[in-house]
Design an enzyme around this catalytic site. Structure first.
Site, PDB file in Angstrom:
ATOM      1  N   GLU A 266       0.810  -1.219   0.000  1.00 37.08           N
ATOM      2  CA  GLU A 266       0.000   0.000   0.000  1.00 37.08           C
ATOM      3  C   GLU A 266       0.844   1.269   0.000  1.00 37.08           C
ATOM      4  O   GLU A 266       0.497   2.257  -0.650  1.00 37.08           O
ATOM      5  CB  GLU A 266      -0.951  -0.006   1.205  1.00 37.08           C
ATOM      6  CG  GLU A 266      -2.122  -0.966   1.085  1.00 37.08           C
ATOM      7  CD  GLU A 266      -1.740  -2.410   1.351  1.00 37.08           C
ATOM      8  OE1 GLU A 266      -2.564  -3.308   1.068  1.00 37.08           O
ATOM      9  OE2 GLU A 266      -0.614  -2.647   1.855  1.00 37.08           O
TER      10      GLU A 266
ATOM     11  N   HIS B 288      -9.233  -5.451  11.477  1.00 33.29           N
ATOM     12  CA  HIS B 288      -9.911  -5.293  10.193  1.00 33.29           C
ATOM     13  C   HIS B 288     -11.301  -4.675  10.353  1.00 33.29           C
ATOM     14  O   HIS B 288     -12.140  -4.790   9.458  1.00 33.29           O
ATOM     15  CB  HIS B 288     -10.054  -6.647   9.486  1.00 33.29           C
ATOM     16  CG  HIS B 288      -8.770  -7.176   8.939  1.00 33.29           C
ATOM     17  ND1 HIS B 288      -7.726  -7.527   9.740  1.00 33.29           N
ATOM     18  CD2 HIS B 288      -8.367  -7.409   7.656  1.00 33.29           C
ATOM     19  CE1 HIS B 288      -6.720  -7.967   8.988  1.00 33.29           C
ATOM     20  NE2 HIS B 288      -7.081  -7.896   7.727  1.00 33.29           N
TER      21      HIS B 288
END
Length: 327
Positions: A60, A129
């Site tokens: 990322e 998450h």
């Protein structure tokens, strides 16, 4: 009007803009060959080719930085995160580069980039998450933050975000990609920074946004059977925020409840609470109620997760509290 899924609204917005402007490209993990982790880019590789729909490694920081750098050469990238939880790896690129380039270059370099993907909880995904990052990014000058709650808003707002010359954080939800809603056949744009009153009412204003606003709709239907009339404002955009619409509504109802999927400390509902009491305190007939998740990391257990997330019952309880129901 046609009825499509949230994921289809996202794909339509990106595809229509990419047809209009060949400087726009999509990049992220699994966006091309796999048609997107949530199938929000289905068919785009076939139409636009591998130079404009680009699969990346699990890096990322790397592909966020490539996206930011490419804006300085005239590109307008859309960067997809499989989840904004993974954006933490690239947050330096977003906050220290994308958000600051225009000012640090004396206006020589705008940064027309969209970072998009799901945020918040999505069931049993565990603590790492299931985080909501809306307030994190909204705390950064130079970024715009958009969180739609339905396909119609998602398409119109994403098209506006792609055309914007500043970086936009566009937050979705894994639990909304299958949601269906009506979307116009022709092109339309929803301006960033404008909220939407989803339901008019006279007794209490309820402000929310994103997927959790569904709990507000449930609560409003139940409360209507008790002759409690709720006005529902969907913020849609977190930064810049449409304070005027909130103020106008509270001036009418004199009461405010805010539902936000976020930890209780230093969040969007805290900011709204401050602005309302600072600007229109004399219109309030009751203290403002804000409803958030429990102040812990998200649990994995479905029993605990149900207790952790706020729901329509919490909204009903807060509404009855601010209208002094049965007191």
């Amino acid at each position: 009007m046609k009825t499509i899924q949230f994921r289809e609204a996202i794909a339509e917005a990106m595809s229509e803009e990419m047809r209009r402007d060949n400087t726009i490209y999509l990049m992220g993990e699994e966006v091309a060959e796999y048609n997107g982790a949530y199938k929000a880019s289905k068919g785009m590789l076939e139409e636009f080719g591998e130079n404009r729909v680009i699969d990346t490694p699990i890096s990322e920081a790397g592909f966020s930085g490539i996206g930011v750098g490419s804006t300085m050469t005239g590109a307008r990238p859309i960067i997809e995160f499989m989840t904004f939880n993974f954006a933490l790896v690239g947050i330096d690129q977003i906050i220290n580069n994308a958000a600051k380039i225009r000012q640090m270059s004396g206006g020589q370099f705008p940064c027309p980039i969209v970072f998009r993907g799901p945020t918040g909880s999505a069931g049993q995904l565990g603590a790492t998450h299931s985080q909501a990052f809306d307030s994190w990014y909204a705390n950064t000058p130079g970024l715009k933050v958009v969180v739609p709650s339905n396909p119609y808003d998602a398409k119109g707002l994403l098209k506006a975000a792609i055309r914007d010359d500043d970086p936009v954080i566009f937050m979705e939800s894994e639990q909304m990609y299958g949601d269906k809603g009506e979307v116009p056949e022709g092109e339309y744009i929803i301006p960033i920074g404008v909220s939407d009153t989803k339901r008019s009412g006279k007794d209490v204003t309820i402000v929310s946004y994103g997927k959790i606003i569904k709990e507000v709709f449930k609560a409003a239907e139940i409360l209507s059977k008790e002759n409690i009339d709720c006005e529902i404002i969907d913020l849609r955009t977190i930064r810049p925020m449409d304070h005027k619409s909130i103020f106008d509504s509270v001036k009418k109802t004199n009461r405010l409840v805010i539902l936000e999927e976020s930890w209780p400390f230093g969040n969007i509902s805290t900011e709204i609470t401050y602005q309302v009491q600072n600007q229109i305190f004399d219109y309030l007939d009751a203290p403002i109620e804000k409803i958030n998740t429990a102040d812990t990391p998200a649990p994995y257990s479905p029993v605990l997760l149900k207790e952790w997330l706020p729901n329509y019952e919490d909204v009903i309880k807060s509404v009855k509290k601010v209208i002094y129901y049965n007191t």
